[in-house]
Design a protein around this motif. Structure first.
Motif, PDB file in Angstrom:
ATOM      1  N   ARG A  58      29.651  31.075  32.374  1.00 62.17           N
ATOM      2  CA  ARG A  58      29.606  29.686  32.792  1.00 62.17           C
ATOM      3  C   ARG A  58      30.268  29.524  34.154  1.00 62.17           C
ATOM      4  NH1 ARG A  58      31.594  24.327  29.738  1.00 62.17           N
ATOM      5  NH2 ARG A  58      30.474  22.918  31.112  1.00 62.17           N
TER       6      ARG A  58
ATOM      7  N   ALA B 271      35.795  23.372  37.513  1.00 61.58           N
ATOM      8  CA  ALA B 271      37.093  23.362  36.827  1.00 61.58           C
ATOM      9  C   ALA B 271      38.147  22.795  37.777  1.00 61.58           C
ATOM     10  CB  ALA B 271      37.470  24.775  36.394  1.00 61.58           C
TER      11      ALA B 271
ATOM     12  N   ARG C  23      22.998  25.354  28.661  1.00 59.88           N
ATOM     13  CA  ARG C  23      23.354  24.572  27.477  1.00 59.88           C
ATOM     14  C   ARG C  23      22.561  25.006  26.238  1.00 59.88           C
ATOM     15  NH1 ARG C  23      27.033  21.837  29.685  1.00 59.88           N
ATOM     16  NH2 ARG C  23      26.840  20.365  31.369  1.00 59.88           N
TER      17      ARG C  23
ATOM     18  N   GLU D 131      40.009  31.982  35.276  1.00 60.00           N
ATOM     19  CA  GLU D 131      38.916  32.586  34.507  1.00 60.00           C
ATOM     20  C   GLU D 131      38.666  31.802  33.225  1.00 60.00           C
ATOM     21  OE1 GLU D 131      40.330  36.620  34.187  1.00 60.00           O
ATOM     22  OE2 GLU D 131      39.411  37.178  36.102  1.00 60.00           O
ATOM     23  N   ARG D 132      39.733  31.423  32.524  1.00 62.96           N
ATOM     24  CA  ARG D 132      39.572  30.642  31.283  1.00 62.96           C
ATOM     25  C   ARG D 132      39.029  29.246  31.572  1.00 62.96           C
ATOM     26  NH1 ARG D 132      44.715  32.960  30.295  1.00 62.96           N
ATOM     27  NH2 ARG D 132      45.714  30.955  30.667  1.00 62.96           N
ATOM     28  N   GLU D 133      39.546  28.608  32.602  1.00 66.74           N
ATOM     29  CA  GLU D 133      39.116  27.245  32.915  1.00 66.74           C
ATOM     30  C   GLU D 133      37.663  27.201  33.384  1.00 66.74           C
ATOM     31  OE1 GLU D 133      40.776  24.165  32.588  1.00 66.74           O
ATOM     32  OE2 GLU D 133      42.022  25.458  31.335  1.00 66.74           O
TER      33      GLU D 133
ATOM     34  N   ALA E  18      35.359  29.376  32.558  1.00 67.93           N
ATOM     35  CA  ALA E  18      34.561  29.657  31.362  1.00 67.93           C
ATOM     36  C   ALA E  18      34.407  28.396  30.512  1.00 67.93           C
ATOM     37  CB  ALA E  18      35.193  30.775  30.549  1.00 67.93           C
ATOM     38  N   ALA E  19      35.438  27.580  30.464  1.00 66.49           N
ATOM     39  CA  ALA E  19      35.402  26.369  29.642  1.00 66.49           C
ATOM     40  C   ALA E  19      34.731  25.190  30.339  1.00 66.49           C
ATOM     41  CB  ALA E  19      36.829  25.976  29.234  1.00 66.49           C
ATOM     42  N   HIS E  20      34.923  25.065  31.663  1.00 63.90           N
ATOM     43  CA  HIS E  20      34.490  23.855  32.362  1.00 63.90           C
ATOM     44  C   HIS E  20      33.501  24.099  33.493  1.00 63.90           C
ATOM     45  CE1 HIS E  20      37.558  21.764  30.094  1.00 63.90           C
ATOM     46  NE2 HIS E  20      38.425  22.672  30.477  1.00 63.90           N
TER      47      HIS E  20
END
Length: 187
Positions: free
Chosen positions: A101, A31, A164, A21-23, A25-27
Motif C-alpha cells: 500500500r 500517511a 481495495r 513503513e507501518r504508517e 502500510a496502514a494509510h
C-alpha cells in the motif's frame, strides 16, 4: 543514511523509517508525517532533517523492495526466453505494487501530478526493466514502441485499481495477464 552521523541520529533514522513503513502500510502514501514523528518519539523537524520531503521518505520506505526488483531483472537479463523473463519480472512488480500500500500511489503521483519530477524509485525500475524489454522487443515478443515508462505506468494503474480488492496481488496478476494478451499475445 550516512554512516558518519552520530549514533543517536542513526537510531532516530531507523526508528522513523520503521514507523513510516507501518504508517504507509496502514494509510498509504499520504500517511501523516506528524503522526510518524509522534509515534517515533521525535519532533517533526527531525523527520524533515532525515527526509526533506514526502518523496524522500517514500523512497526510503520502498528502497529494499525496489532493490530486490532491480536484482530480479538483472538476474533474468540473459534468460533464454526473453518474453518469459519480462513477464516474470512484470508479474513480480505487479504483485508487490498491488500489495504494498502506498507504492503505486507514490509512483502515480510522480507521473501524473509532477511528470517533470520522476522519483529515484521510478528511475531505478525503468533502468532495471529496460534490458528485459529491449531483448523481448528484439525477439519480436513485444512491440518495439512499448517503453519501460509505459510498463511502469501500466503496473501502477493496475495496482491503483486493485488496492481495495480483497486480494489485490491476485487481482493485479489477473489484470496483468489480461493486458499481456493485448501487448504480447502468445504465438
Amino acid at each position: 543514511m550516512p554512516h558518519h552521523q552520530r549514533a543517536d541520529a542513526r537510531r532516530n533514522y531507523a526508528r522513523i523509517l520503521a514507523v513510516a513503513e507501518r504508517e504507509v502500510a496502514a494509510h498509504g502514501a499520504d500517511a501523516s508525517l506528524e503522526r510518524i514523528a509522534r509515534v517515533a518519539g521525535v519532533g517533526s523537524a527531525t523527520v524533515r532533517r532525515h527526509f526533506p520531503g514526502r518523496a524522500a521518505l517514500l523512497e526510503a520506505v520502498f528502497h529494499e523492495r525496489i532493490e530486490a526488483l532491480c536484482a530480479r531483472a538483472a538476474a533474468s537479463v540473459d534468460a533464454v526466453d526473453a518474453r518469459a523473463a519480462l513477464l516474470d519480472w512484470l508479474d513480480g512488480f505487479t504483485e508487490y505494487a498491488a500489495s504494498a500500500r502506498g507504492m503505486a500511489e507514490a509512483l502515480a503521483q510522480d507521473r501524473l501530478v509532477e511528470p517533470e519530477r520522476v522519483s529515484a524509485c521510478s528511475v531505478q525500475l525503468e533502468q532495471a526493466v529496460e534490458p528485459l524489454l529491449r531483448r523481448a522487443a528484439e525477439s519480436g515478443a513485444v512491440a518495439r514502441d512499448v517503453t519501460a515508462a509505459d510498463l511502469l505506468t501500466l503496473v501502477t494503474g493496475i495496482a491503483l485499481a486493485t488496492e481495495r480488492h480483497a486480494d489485490p496481488a491476485a487481482e493485479g496478476r489477473r489484470l496483468l495477464e489480461l493486458t499481456v494478451r493485448g501487448i504480447s499475445p502468445v504465438r
